[in-house]
Every structure is written in C-alpha cells, then in structure tokens.
Design a protein around this motif. Structure first.
Motif, PDB file in Angstrom:
ATOM      1  N   ALA A 398      80.883 -67.598  87.053  1.00 46.48           N
ATOM      2  CA  ALA A 398      80.858 -68.962  87.598  1.00 46.48           C
ATOM      3  C   ALA A 398      81.016 -69.994  86.493  1.00 46.48           C
ATOM      4  CB  ALA A 398      79.566 -69.208  88.384  1.00 46.48           C
ATOM      5  N   GLY A 399      81.835 -69.657  85.492  1.00 47.73           N
ATOM      6  CA  GLY A 399      82.102 -70.584  84.402  1.00 47.73           C
ATOM      7  C   GLY A 399      81.059 -70.602  83.309  1.00 47.73           C
ATOM      8  N   ARG A 400      79.972 -69.845  83.483  1.00 52.22           N
ATOM      9  CA  ARG A 400      78.910 -69.785  82.468  1.00 52.22           C
ATOM     10  C   ARG A 400      79.155 -68.588  81.560  1.00 52.22           C
ATOM     11  NH1 ARG A 400      72.913 -67.353  83.585  1.00 52.22           N
ATOM     12  NH2 ARG A 400      71.995 -67.770  81.530  1.00 52.22           N
ATOM     13  N   GLN A 401      79.151 -68.811  80.241  1.00 53.96           N
ATOM     14  CA  GLN A 401      79.417 -67.698  79.335  1.00 53.96           C
ATOM     15  C   GLN A 401      78.179 -66.816  79.196  1.00 53.96           C
ATOM     16  OE1 GLN A 401      81.134 -68.706  75.498  1.00 53.96           O
ATOM     17  NE2 GLN A 401      81.980 -66.630  75.336  1.00 53.96           N
ATOM     18  N   VAL A 402      78.367 -65.530  79.501  1.00 48.90           N
ATOM     19  CA  VAL A 402      77.268 -64.564  79.436  1.00 48.90           C
ATOM     20  C   VAL A 402      77.517 -63.495  78.374  1.00 48.90           C
ATOM     21  CG1 VAL A 402      76.465 -64.921  81.797  1.00 48.90           C
ATOM     22  CG2 VAL A 402      78.294 -63.267  81.355  1.00 48.90           C
ATOM     23  N   VAL A 403      78.735 -63.423  77.837  1.00 54.10           N
ATOM     24  CA  VAL A 403      79.058 -62.573  76.699  1.00 54.10           C
ATOM     25  C   VAL A 403      79.889 -63.400  75.723  1.00 54.10           C
ATOM     26  CG1 VAL A 403      80.328 -60.541  75.879  1.00 54.10           C
ATOM     27  CG2 VAL A 403      78.996 -60.408  77.997  1.00 54.10           C
ATOM     28  N   ARG A 404      79.470 -63.425  74.467  1.00 50.37           N
ATOM     29  CA  ARG A 404      80.202 -64.138  73.426  1.00 50.37           C
ATOM     30  C   ARG A 404      80.363 -63.211  72.230  1.00 50.37           C
ATOM     31  NH1 ARG A 404      77.012 -68.171  72.774  1.00 50.37           N
ATOM     32  NH2 ARG A 404      78.140 -69.652  74.105  1.00 50.37           N
ATOM     33  N   ASP A 405      81.575 -63.089  71.745  1.00 52.14           N
ATOM     34  CA  ASP A 405      81.863 -62.205  70.609  1.00 52.14           C
ATOM     35  C   ASP A 405      81.339 -60.789  70.853  1.00 52.14           C
ATOM     36  OD1 ASP A 405      83.116 -64.267  69.202  1.00 52.14           O
ATOM     37  OD2 ASP A 405      81.221 -64.946  68.348  1.00 52.14           O
ATOM     38  N   GLY A 406      81.478 -60.340  72.090  1.00 49.46           N
ATOM     39  CA  GLY A 406      81.120 -58.971  72.428  1.00 49.46           C
ATOM     40  C   GLY A 406      79.637 -58.713  72.604  1.00 49.46           C
ATOM     41  N   ALA A 407      78.800 -59.751  72.654  1.00 46.54           N
ATOM     42  CA  ALA A 407      77.355 -59.567  72.795  1.00 46.54           C
ATOM     43  C   ALA A 407      76.810 -60.477  73.892  1.00 46.54           C
ATOM     44  CB  ALA A 407      76.652 -59.870  71.472  1.00 46.54           C
ATOM     45  N   SER A 408      75.752 -60.030  74.531  1.00 47.13           N
ATOM     46  CA  SER A 408      75.127 -60.813  75.586  1.00 47.13           C
ATOM     47  C   SER A 408      74.572 -62.119  75.043  1.00 47.13           C
ATOM     48  CB  SER A 408      73.993 -60.010  76.239  1.00 47.13           C
ATOM     49  OG  SER A 408      73.261 -60.824  77.149  1.00 47.13           O
ATOM     50  N   THR A 409      74.719 -63.173  75.816  1.00 46.30           N
ATOM     51  CA  THR A 409      74.129 -64.463  75.451  1.00 46.30           C
ATOM     52  C   THR A 409      72.801 -64.694  76.159  1.00 46.30           C
ATOM     53  OG1 THR A 409      75.201 -65.683  77.267  1.00 46.30           O
ATOM     54  CG2 THR A 409      76.443 -65.451  75.200  1.00 46.30           C
ATOM     55  N   THR A 410      72.414 -63.782  77.037  1.00 41.53           N
ATOM     56  CA  THR A 410      71.256 -64.029  77.905  1.00 41.53           C
ATOM     57  C   THR A 410      70.066 -63.114  77.643  1.00 41.53           C
ATOM     58  OG1 THR A 410      72.204 -62.571  79.601  1.00 41.53           O
ATOM     59  CG2 THR A 410      72.696 -64.932  79.778  1.00 41.53           C
ATOM     60  N   VAL A 411      70.301 -61.930  77.093  1.00 37.53           N
ATOM     61  CA  VAL A 411      69.211 -60.974  76.880  1.00 37.53           C
ATOM     62  C   VAL A 411      69.355 -60.334  75.503  1.00 37.53           C
ATOM     63  CG1 VAL A 411      68.912 -60.452  79.334  1.00 37.53           C
ATOM     64  CG2 VAL A 411      70.489 -59.063  77.958  1.00 37.53           C
ATOM     65  N   ASP A 412      68.257 -59.759  75.009  1.00 37.61           N
ATOM     66  CA  ASP A 412      68.241 -59.066  73.729  1.00 37.61           C
ATOM     67  C   ASP A 412      68.536 -57.592  73.995  1.00 37.61           C
ATOM     68  OD1 ASP A 412      67.553 -57.690  71.381  1.00 37.61           O
ATOM     69  OD2 ASP A 412      65.970 -59.121  70.862  1.00 37.61           O
ATOM     70  N   GLU A 413      69.775 -57.182  73.744  1.00 37.70           N
ATOM     71  CA  GLU A 413      70.178 -55.819  74.076  1.00 37.70           C
ATOM     72  C   GLU A 413      69.501 -54.776  73.198  1.00 37.70           C
ATOM     73  OE1 GLU A 413      74.319 -55.139  75.587  1.00 37.70           O
ATOM     74  OE2 GLU A 413      74.653 -57.060  74.563  1.00 37.70           O
ATOM     75  N   ALA A 414      69.244 -55.086  71.950  1.00 32.86           N
ATOM     76  CA  ALA A 414      68.571 -54.129  71.070  1.00 32.86           C
ATOM     77  C   ALA A 414      67.155 -53.845  71.571  1.00 32.86           C
ATOM     78  CB  ALA A 414      68.540 -54.666  69.641  1.00 32.86           C
ATOM     79  N   GLU A 415      66.468 -54.879  71.971  1.00 33.36           N
ATOM     80  CA  GLU A 415      65.114 -54.710  72.522  1.00 33.36           C
ATOM     81  C   GLU A 415      65.149 -53.892  73.804  1.00 33.36           C
ATOM     82  OE1 GLU A 415      62.257 -57.809  74.715  1.00 33.36           O
ATOM     83  OE2 GLU A 415      62.455 -58.231  72.568  1.00 33.36           O
ATOM     84  N   LEU A 416      66.144 -54.143  74.645  1.00 30.56           N
ATOM     85  CA  LEU A 416      66.274 -53.395  75.898  1.00 30.56           C
ATOM     86  C   LEU A 416      66.564 -51.923  75.637  1.00 30.56           C
ATOM     87  CD1 LEU A 416      68.309 -55.990  77.960  1.00 30.56           C
ATOM     88  CD2 LEU A 416      66.061 -55.095  78.591  1.00 30.56           C
ATOM     89  N   ARG A 417      67.417 -51.640  74.669  1.00 36.69           N
ATOM     90  CA  ARG A 417      67.729 -50.239  74.346  1.00 36.69           C
ATOM     91  C   ARG A 417      66.472 -49.480  73.927  1.00 36.69           C
ATOM     92  NH1 ARG A 417      72.389 -52.523  71.983  1.00 36.69           N
ATOM     93  NH2 ARG A 417      71.451 -52.463  69.895  1.00 36.69           N
ATOM     94  N   ALA A 418      65.657 -50.114  73.110  1.00 30.88           N
ATOM     95  CA  ALA A 418      64.422 -49.469  72.663  1.00 30.88           C
ATOM     96  C   ALA A 418      63.472 -49.237  73.838  1.00 30.88           C
ATOM     97  CB  ALA A 418      63.746 -50.331  71.592  1.00 30.88           C
ATOM     98  N   ASP A 419      63.403 -50.192  74.731  1.00 29.01           N
ATOM     99  CA  ASP A 419      62.528 -50.072  75.899  1.00 29.01           C
ATOM    100  C   ASP A 419      63.016 -48.957  76.826  1.00 29.01           C
ATOM    101  OD1 ASP A 419      60.496 -50.574  77.676  1.00 29.01           O
ATOM    102  OD2 ASP A 419      61.032 -52.673  78.039  1.00 29.01           O
ATOM    103  N   VAL A 420      64.320 -48.889  77.050  1.00 29.92           N
ATOM    104  CA  VAL A 420      64.872 -47.821  77.894  1.00 29.92           C
ATOM    105  C   VAL A 420      64.599 -46.456  77.275  1.00 29.92           C
ATOM    106  CG1 VAL A 420      67.022 -46.793  78.737  1.00 29.92           C
ATOM    107  CG2 VAL A 420      66.627 -49.246  79.006  1.00 29.92           C
ATOM    108  N   GLN A 421      64.737 -46.337  75.977  1.00 33.77           N
ATOM    109  CA  GLN A 421      64.466 -45.072  75.294  1.00 33.77           C
ATOM    110  C   GLN A 421      63.023 -44.605  75.540  1.00 33.77           C
ATOM    111  OE1 GLN A 421      66.133 -42.795  73.673  1.00 33.77           O
ATOM    112  NE2 GLN A 421      64.470 -41.663  72.678  1.00 33.77           N
TER     113      GLN A 421
END
Length: 430
Positions: A398-421
C-alpha cells in the motif's frame, strides 16, 4: 500526496506479459493512480519521487501457506506425507502455544516480504495471533480459521463459530477465511456447514484436495466417489473455493472444478519434495480453471520463495507435456501475481494497474542475470528463468516500504531467528 516511482521497467503481472520500459508509477492513498511510459506521465508536481534503477513488479500472492511451520523447517526429511504428518508434524504441533505461532508467523512474514511476496493465504492454528504478526510486519494475509479434529482446539462447531464470528472484522491488511484441513480429516457434514458459512459471509474457503494418491482411498471405498465428487455431492463447491494441491485429478474432477469455478493453489515445490506428484497444470489452464502459485508450508518446501516455485512450475509443466511451450515465461510470472490474486478472488492485488493496491517489488537488474537484454520483454524472461529473490531490494505494501536494501524495515529479523530457534528446539524435545 502522490508518491511517484520511476523504474527501468514495470512488469505488469498480466497473462500477456506486458512490460513497460522507462516507466512511471504513481501511488496515492495506497492505490496505483497512474502507470505508463515516462514520456506520457502527468507532471510530477510536488510528488515525492523514488527513482529505482531496476524493475518494478507486483507484490506476489502466495495462495497456500502454513507459514508458522518455519518452526519445523527441514524436520522429517525424507518421509512421505502421511508419515511426515503423523510421526513428526502433528506430535510437535500438539505442543504449540499461541506465542509460538505469533513469533513464527512474524519471522515467516518478514521472510516472504524479502522474497517479494506481499500477500499469503494462511491455514494454521491460532489465526488471531497470525493476524497480529502480519499487521506487525506490514504484509497482507488471508487468514483462514482452521477446522481440524486435533486435541486442544475445541469441537468442530466451536471452531466454525470462531470463523464466522470473525467475518466482517478484517481490514486492509487482514482478510478472514475458513480453512478445513481436508475431506479425510474433517467430516463431510462439517465441510458442508463450512461451505454454507463461507458463502453466507463471502469468505474464502480453502482445503487440501487430492494431494497424494492414497489420501482419498478410504472415502472412495466408503462412498464410491473421488474427493472432488464428494465435495460436489455435499454442496461444498460454489462461492470462493480454493483447492490446495489438486495433484491427482482425473478429467471428471477437472470438469467439476471448471463447472463450479473452483480455484487451485498449485504448490510444485512441496509436491516434488514430498513426492506427491505433478499436477495437470496445462490442462487446468486450458479449461479456464483459475490457478495461483503457492509455497505450502516451509517444512515441506522448505522455503517461502515464489520465484523458485514459479520457475519449477514452468519446468514441470514442460516436462510433463514434453513441450517447451507448455507454460510460457509470462504465464509462469502471472501465476504468482495476477492469476494468484484472481484465484483467491482479490482483483485488487497482483497487477500494477490503475486502481489496484500499491503492493510493489523492486528487483535489482544490475546483475549478470539480467544480461543480455535485446528486447524489453527479455526482462520478464530473466525474472522467470535467471533471477531469484536475492535480487529483491525493496518491497512496498500500500505504498509503505516494508523492505529496504533487502532487509525488513518493521521487525528485527535476527532477533526473530534466535527466538524461532529456541522455540523449535523445545517443540522437538531437545
């Protein structure tokens, strides 16, 4: 205010494979207000301008996913579907908490956005927590309330009541639906009730159909009918119905799908990994059956990358038919964009045309994978055959950037990966 995007080209996402070179696309209030060649664009005025050096494509639509199964990615390797479910998946899923599902869905949603998938149709437990995850990442989801006879999730009546209670409570990001698992796990009268409720409330109804050769054997022995025939006989078809997989369909089954306008979620990655078979994709398209690409869950694919699935779909269709023209590059890309949106009854998504939602993906073309380009249509050909999600640099919903330069702009993916593990190891009993 208008947000103007300029790009080397716009790939529209239609069946014809339209590519607009040196393109301009304007977004206003989350919708596409103009798209076309830069030479014909209206004056920019005070519009915010984002100049993109690569290709601008539609956000992809994943028509079948169990995304929180990132918790089980790679588990049960080498097992056929029945053993994979009974011995590995269902015992672990019995231990799931709502928090497990929300964390896993958040991680999976961010992964899909990085792959250029802006909308997914989800069938999994704790749908309200999945909706919260989608809202957090900025994606879109058609979140279906599951119907399945497993301990801890209430009676079928209670499950169906929760599904109907959600009708009309969606928003721009979340649409609700109903997701009975299958005819072999859900009683036929319950499927009938679910279909009636879906039609009454205008909800998408999605269920697994003919994924393997053996799943309908008991029903066939009892009723003398295939699963598609049983669904028709029990008034399940009609309305917004989406059959997932639909691998083992004979001519009569496909004719029923055409007659009732049942759509298909085609999941070639999962079907090949679990050795379920190869769907009759060309036959479906020739009959006018609506088909859209799906990844299935990340435990049976094992990723959420529609670029890989659309390429595999084209390869398998050509191999099955022994015809290099059996599925063209434009058709393959359309199956993940415009066709996928049509398959789920969402004509506001999947194509970069005026009036549709501004779900956009920027694909970097500064790569050897995009060389050579003799005709502008080569850009689309390369998108299908040469390029992967690694080339996605930006994603907008909807015109809102949620990925910039190949990375999420909204969540911490590294933190999520550790939590999923951590959560995955607990569910595995380690």
């Amino acid at each position: 205010m208008v947000h103007r995007f300029t790009a080397r080209a716009v790939v529209v996402g239609d069946r014809a494979g339209t590519v607009v070179p040196d393109a301009v696309l304007d977004v206003e209030d989350g919708l596409i207000s103009w798209v076309g060649p830069a030479a014909e664009a209206p004056p920019a005025g005070d519009a915010e301008v984002t100049a993109l050096p690569g290709v601008l494509a539609p956000g992809m639509v994943n028509t079948h996913s169990h995304a929180p199964m990132v918790l089980f990615r790679g588990q049960g390797e080498g097992l056929p579907l029945d053993r994979w479910l009974n011995e590995v998946m269902w015992p672990r899923e019995a231990k799931l908490t709502p928090e497990d599902v929300e964390v896993a869905m958040t991680a999976a949603s961010a992964e899909m956005l990085r792959h250029g998938v802006t909308t997914s149709v989800e069938m999994y437990f704790h749908p309200e927590r999945m909706a919260a995850a989608v809202r957090r990442t900025g994606a879109r989801g058609v979140i279906t309330h599951p119907l399945i006879g497993l301990p801890g999730f209430g009676t079928f009546d209670e499950q169906l009541a929760r599904a109907t209670d959600s009708a009309g409570t969606g928003d721009d990001q979340v649409e609700w639906g109903i997701g009975p698992h299958s005819a072999y796990t859900v009683p036929l009268p319950v499927l009938t009730q679910a279909a009636e409720a879906a039609r009454e409330h205008g909800l998408l109804l999605t269920t697994h159909v003919a994924e393997t050769t053996t799943e309908g054997a008991g029903l066939l022995a009892q009723h003398g009918l295939s699963v598609p025939q049983l669904l028709a006989a029990h008034d399940v078809l009609g309305g917004r119905v989406l059959g997932a997989h639909c691998v083992h369909m004979d001519d009569g089954d496909l004719e029923l799908w055409r007659e009732y306008d049942v759509a298909v979620a085609h999941c070639p990655g999962s079907n090949t990994k679990l050795a379920s078979g190869t769907a009759r994709l060309r036959d479906m398209l020739d009959l006018g059956i609506r088909v859209g690409m799906g990844t299935d869950g990340p435990a049976s694919n094992d990723n959420l990358d529609l670029f890989e699935d659309l390429r595999l779909a084209a390869q398998l269709a050509r191999l099955r038919e022994r015809d290099a023209t059996a599925l063209t590059a434009p058709e393959a890309f359309w199956l993940a964009t415009g066709a996928a949106a049509a398959a789920i009854g969402r004509e506001d998504l999947g194509q970069l045309t005026v009036g549709r939602r501004a779900d956009l993906v920027h694909v970097d073309t500064d790569d050897i994978a995009f060389v050579p380009v003799g005709e502008v249509t080569d850009l689309l050909t390369h998108l299908v055959w040469s390029v992967g999600s690694r080339h996605v640099r930006g994603t907008w919903v909807a015109g809102r950037q949620v990925v910039r330069d190949g990375a999420s702009t909204t969540v911490d993916e590294a933190e999520l990966r550790a939590d999923v593990q951590t959560r995955a190891m607990r569910l595995a009993g380690r």
